[in-house]
Design a protein around this motif. Structure first.
Motif, PDB file in Angstrom:
ATOM      1  N   GLN A 150       1.566   9.857  -7.922  1.00 48.32           N
ATOM      2  CA  GLN A 150       1.007   9.417  -6.646  1.00 48.32           C
ATOM      3  C   GLN A 150      -0.401   9.950  -6.426  1.00 48.32           C
ATOM      4  OE1 GLN A 150       3.892  10.962  -7.198  1.00 48.32           O
ATOM      5  NE2 GLN A 150       5.492  10.274  -5.830  1.00 48.32           N
ATOM      6  N   GLU A 195       7.858   4.293   0.703  1.00 52.35           N
ATOM      7  CA  GLU A 195       6.943   3.499  -0.119  1.00 52.35           C
ATOM      8  C   GLU A 195       5.497   3.836   0.232  1.00 52.35           C
ATOM      9  OE1 GLU A 195       8.477  -0.605  -1.207  1.00 52.35           O
ATOM     10  OE2 GLU A 195       9.593  -0.173   0.648  1.00 52.35           O
ATOM     11  N   GLU A 196       5.256   4.074   1.514  1.00 52.19           N
ATOM     12  CA  GLU A 196       3.913   4.447   1.963  1.00 52.19           C
ATOM     13  C   GLU A 196       3.547   5.817   1.402  1.00 52.19           C
ATOM     14  OE1 GLU A 196       1.816   5.749   6.113  1.00 52.19           O
ATOM     15  OE2 GLU A 196       3.227   4.066   6.185  1.00 52.19           O
ATOM     16  N   GLY A 197       2.353   5.919   0.826  1.00 54.65           N
ATOM     17  CA  GLY A 197       1.901   7.183   0.261  1.00 54.65           C
ATOM     18  C   GLY A 197       2.340   7.417  -1.173  1.00 54.65           C
ATOM     19  N   ASN A 198       3.052   6.456  -1.736  1.00 55.92           N
ATOM     20  CA  ASN A 198       3.552   6.593  -3.108  1.00 55.92           C
ATOM     21  C   ASN A 198       3.270   5.333  -3.924  1.00 55.92           C
ATOM     22  OD1 ASN A 198       4.931   9.279  -3.042  1.00 55.92           O
ATOM     23  ND2 ASN A 198       5.977   8.292  -1.330  1.00 55.92           N
ATOM     24  N   PRO A 199       2.010   4.905  -3.968  1.00 53.77           N
ATOM     25  CA  PRO A 199       1.700   3.665  -4.688  1.00 53.77           C
ATOM     26  C   PRO A 199       1.795   3.838  -6.200  1.00 53.77           C
ATOM     27  CG  PRO A 199      -0.326   4.758  -4.051  1.00 53.77           C
ATOM     28  CD  PRO A 199       0.816   5.549  -3.438  1.00 53.77           C
ATOM     29  N   GLY A 200       2.115   2.738  -6.872  1.00 51.53           N
ATOM     30  CA  GLY A 200       2.090   2.729  -8.321  1.00 51.53           C
ATOM     31  C   GLY A 200       3.175   3.531  -9.012  1.00 51.53           C
ATOM     32  N   VAL A 201       4.226   3.876  -8.279  1.00 56.64           N
ATOM     33  CA  VAL A 201       5.276   4.711  -8.852  1.00 56.64           C
ATOM     34  C   VAL A 201       6.423   3.863  -9.406  1.00 56.64           C
ATOM     35  CG1 VAL A 201       6.969   6.491  -8.295  1.00 56.64           C
ATOM     36  CG2 VAL A 201       4.660   6.653  -7.370  1.00 56.64           C
ATOM     37  N   TRP A 226      13.396   2.694  -7.066  1.00 48.29           N
ATOM     38  CA  TRP A 226      13.187   2.662  -5.616  1.00 48.29           C
ATOM     39  C   TRP A 226      12.494   3.946  -5.183  1.00 48.29           C
ATOM     40  CZ3 TRP A 226      19.100   2.167  -5.684  1.00 48.29           C
ATOM     41  CH2 TRP A 226      19.476   0.910  -6.170  1.00 48.29           C
ATOM     42  N   ASN A 236      13.038   9.533  -4.934  1.00 46.03           N
ATOM     43  CA  ASN A 236      13.098   8.296  -5.705  1.00 46.03           C
ATOM     44  C   ASN A 236      14.431   8.141  -6.417  1.00 46.03           C
ATOM     45  OD1 ASN A 236      10.317   8.036  -5.066  1.00 46.03           O
ATOM     46  ND2 ASN A 236       9.784   9.257  -6.851  1.00 46.03           N
TER      47      ASN A 236
END
Length: 194
Positions: free
Chosen positions: A142, A102-108, A98, A88
């Motif tokens: 995550q 992005e997939e597998g890391n929601p809400g970050v 950023w 990140n």
């Protein structure tokens, strides 16, 4: 009858002695395996930290650093370094800007790390010193358990932001442990008393 009892007693003593030897062998095998796994973990993490440190130097040297510049190179680095949950970009104010991938890391995105009750001391330390600052085992934003590292990126003496590398323990053990080891041995990763 007395000979049989004496023979039975001798056989029990021999069986006990063999069991102790087998227990000692299992203990020695487990200790050797633990040592090998520790070396594998150290090599695995060192490779990734060195690559991310180089990425930080590349960011500092880039005349045209931007979100698109970052995303292209972060995606390539993430692909080249299996076992990373995320790489990140954190802005100078400590906000995750950023996330890769992005997939597998929601809400970050948008997390304010200088205000986070667990990681604030680590990103603060990274803001004051060169080199990676890593957490102890923590619950990840995550989801799941893991640890994170922060690396301050500077240019001409000013902080551009931070690279934040995230490792999830289950993914780390899948990558580092030889096939079948986790099925035979219990796995517990610790940091001091944590």
């Amino acid at each position: 009858g007395l000979v049989f009892v004496a023979l039975l007693g001798s056989m029990a003593a021999i069986a006990f002695w063999i069991t102790r030897i087998e227990d000692r062998s299992r203990h020695q095998l487990a200790a050797a395996m633990a040592g090998q796994v520790a070396v594998r973990i150290e090599d695995f993490l060192s490779d990734r930290f060195r690559a991310v440190e180089q990425f930080g130097r590349d960011i500092a040297a880039a005349p045209d650093f931007s979100e698109s510049w970052y995303r292209v190179r972060a995606a390539a680095l993430h692909h080249a370094l299996p076992g990373l949950q995320a790489l990140n970009w954190v802005d100078g104010a400590g906000v995750i800007a950023w996330v890769t991938p992005e997939e597998g890391n929601p809400g970050v995105v948008g997390a304010r790390l200088f205000e986070h009750p667990v990681v604030a001391p680590f990103i603060t330390a990274a803001s004051e010193q060169d080199g990676f600052r890593t957490t102890f085992p923590i619950p990840l934003l995550q989801g799941g358990q893991g640890f994170v590292g922060y690396l301050r990126v500077t240019k001409d003496g000013r902080t551009l932001g931070y690279l934040n590398v995230v490792f999830r323990f289950d993914a780390l053990t899948e990558r580092v442990f030889p096939a079948g080891i986790a099925d035979v041995y219990g796995v517990r990763l610790t940091d001091g008393d944590r």
